[in-house]
Design a protein around this motif. Structure first.
Motif, mmCIF file in Angstrom:
data_model
loop_
_atom_site.group_PDB
_atom_site.id
_atom_site.type_symbol
_atom_site.label_atom_id
_atom_site.label_comp_id
_atom_site.label_asym_id
_atom_site.label_seq_id
_atom_site.Cartn_x
_atom_site.Cartn_y
_atom_site.Cartn_z
ATOM 1 N N MET A 1 -39.340 68.656 61.556
ATOM 2 C CA MET A 1 -39.724 68.953 62.930
ATOM 3 C C MET A 1 -39.091 68.163 63.920
ATOM 4 N N ASN A 2 -38.679 68.463 65.100
ATOM 5 C CA ASN A 2 -38.332 67.740 66.303
ATOM 6 C C ASN A 2 -39.467 67.270 66.830
ATOM 7 N N LYS A 3 -39.785 65.958 67.185
ATOM 8 C CA LYS A 3 -40.928 65.670 67.746
ATOM 9 C C LYS A 3 -40.759 65.387 69.224
ATOM 10 N N ASN A 4 -39.481 65.318 69.572
ATOM 11 C CA ASN A 4 -39.252 64.885 70.900
ATOM 12 C C ASN A 4 -39.913 65.977 71.994
ATOM 13 N N LYS A 5 -40.136 65.637 73.213
ATOM 14 C CA LYS A 5 -41.067 66.115 74.216
ATOM 15 C C LYS A 5 -39.895 67.107 74.835
ATOM 16 N N PHE A 6 -40.539 67.908 75.759
ATOM 17 C CA PHE A 6 -39.355 68.705 76.302
ATOM 18 C C PHE A 6 -38.489 67.866 77.452
ATOM 19 N N TRP A 7 -39.225 66.912 78.098
ATOM 20 C CA TRP A 7 -38.525 66.163 79.241
ATOM 21 C C TRP A 7 -37.606 65.284 78.468
ATOM 22 N N GLN A 8 -37.778 64.813 77.152
ATOM 23 C CA GLN A 8 -36.623 63.942 76.447
ATOM 24 C C GLN A 8 -35.599 64.669 75.952
ATOM 25 N N ILE A 9 -35.603 66.012 75.912
ATOM 26 C CA ILE A 9 -34.185 66.839 75.286
ATOM 27 C C ILE A 9 -33.804 67.901 76.175
ATOM 28 N N LEU A 10 -34.457 68.147 77.418
ATOM 29 C CA LEU A 10 -33.850 69.061 78.492
ATOM 30 C C LEU A 10 -33.495 68.348 79.708
ATOM 31 N N SER A 11 -32.375 68.716 80.351
ATOM 32 C CA SER A 11 -32.412 68.517 81.735
ATOM 33 C C SER A 11 -33.010 68.928 82.663
ATOM 34 N N LEU A 12 -33.168 68.272 83.773
ATOM 35 C CA LEU A 12 -33.952 68.887 84.962
ATOM 36 C C LEU A 12 -33.718 70.436 84.953
ATOM 37 N N SER A 13 -32.008 70.708 84.798
ATOM 38 C CA SER A 13 -31.630 72.263 85.051
ATOM 39 C C SER A 13 -31.946 73.168 84.147
ATOM 40 N N GLU A 14 -32.383 72.561 82.768
ATOM 41 C CA GLU A 14 -32.655 73.650 81.711
ATOM 42 C C GLU A 14 -34.061 73.835 81.616
ATOM 43 N N MET A 15 -35.119 73.011 82.451
ATOM 44 C CA MET A 15 -36.476 73.247 82.422
ATOM 45 C C MET A 15 -36.939 74.770 82.815
ATOM 46 N N THR A 16 -37.796 75.223 82.224
ATOM 47 C CA THR A 16 -38.753 76.530 82.930
ATOM 48 C C THR A 16 -39.398 75.898 84.000
ATOM 49 N N LYS A 17 -39.915 76.856 84.896
ATOM 50 C CA LYS A 17 -40.663 76.414 86.152
ATOM 51 C C LYS A 17 -41.915 75.854 85.785
ATOM 52 N N THR A 18 -42.563 76.175 84.612
ATOM 53 C CA THR A 18 -43.654 75.629 84.251
ATOM 54 C C THR A 18 -43.477 74.207 83.850
ATOM 55 N N GLN A 19 -42.499 73.831 83.214
ATOM 56 C CA GLN A 19 -41.936 72.649 82.742
ATOM 57 C C GLN A 19 -41.653 71.601 83.791
ATOM 58 N N TRP A 20 -41.071 72.171 84.747
ATOM 59 C CA TRP A 20 -40.485 71.540 86.042
ATOM 60 C C TRP A 20 -41.869 71.173 87.037
ATOM 61 N N GLU A 21 -42.812 71.994 87.004
ATOM 62 C CA GLU A 21 -43.944 71.581 87.699
ATOM 63 C C GLU A 21 -44.771 70.660 87.332
#
Ligand code: SF4
Ligand code: SF4
Length: 147
Positions: A1-21
């Motif tokens: 299982m990938n234990k990375n958090k969303f901010w470790q694997i997504l660029s800013l432009s790939e984030m959902t609005k909820t993740q971004w906020e």
């Protein structure tokens, strides 16, 4: 299982609005007046805050309508490039735009939204308000903010 958090694997432009906020730690520092040296482009922070900043929570009292109330209120975009320098070096958006990790006090790491205040990173209790002084006065309040 990938234990990375969303901010470790997504660029800013790939984030959902909820993740971004959720990246915003409510430090309130982006709501401080700043002055740019036109020759060096260096940004100087003051301890004068926008009068819509809640001095206790360090959040905007009118977040959804902020730009109709304050036309030069910053809206952060993933492709901001050098404009990220208008944010403090502790800001999650600036950090992630440069491929850097979040600090331990960030609520996504600590699990506590108060840790930004406990770590002395937020502006809580340390600001003056811009509706109580003129523009010329603001320039007299440049500070070396805690990095
Ligand atoms: S500086 Fe960054 S983390 Fe702090 S309040 Fe502004 S957007 Fe949020
Ligand atoms: S209007 Fe903009 S600068 Fe003023 S408190 Fe709200 S987010 Fe900060």
């Amino acid at each position: 299982m990938n234990k990375n958090k969303f901010w470790q694997i997504l660029s800013l432009s790939e984030m959902t609005k909820t993740q971004w906020e959720s990246l915003c730690d409510s430090c309130g520092r982006c709501c401080l007046h700043k002055i740019e040296d036109e020759e060096t482009n260096e940004i100087y922070f003051t301890n004068v805050a926008c009068h819509y900043l809640d001095e206790e929570t360090c959040q905007c009292a009118h977040y959804d309508t902020r730009q109709s109330k304050v036309p030069d209120c910053l809206t952060i975009y993933p492709d901001w490039g050098k404009k990220f320098n208008w944010l403090p070096i502790t800001c999650a958006y600036r950090l992630i735009s440069k491929g850097r990790p979040l600090f331990d006090w960030h609520h996504l790491i600590s699990g506590d939204v108060n840790s930004v205040h406990l770590a002395g990173i937020s502006v809580r209790g340390r600001t003056l308000r811009d509706d109580r002084m003129g523009q010329e006065e603001v320039c007299k309040h440049i500070i070396s903010w805690i990095e």
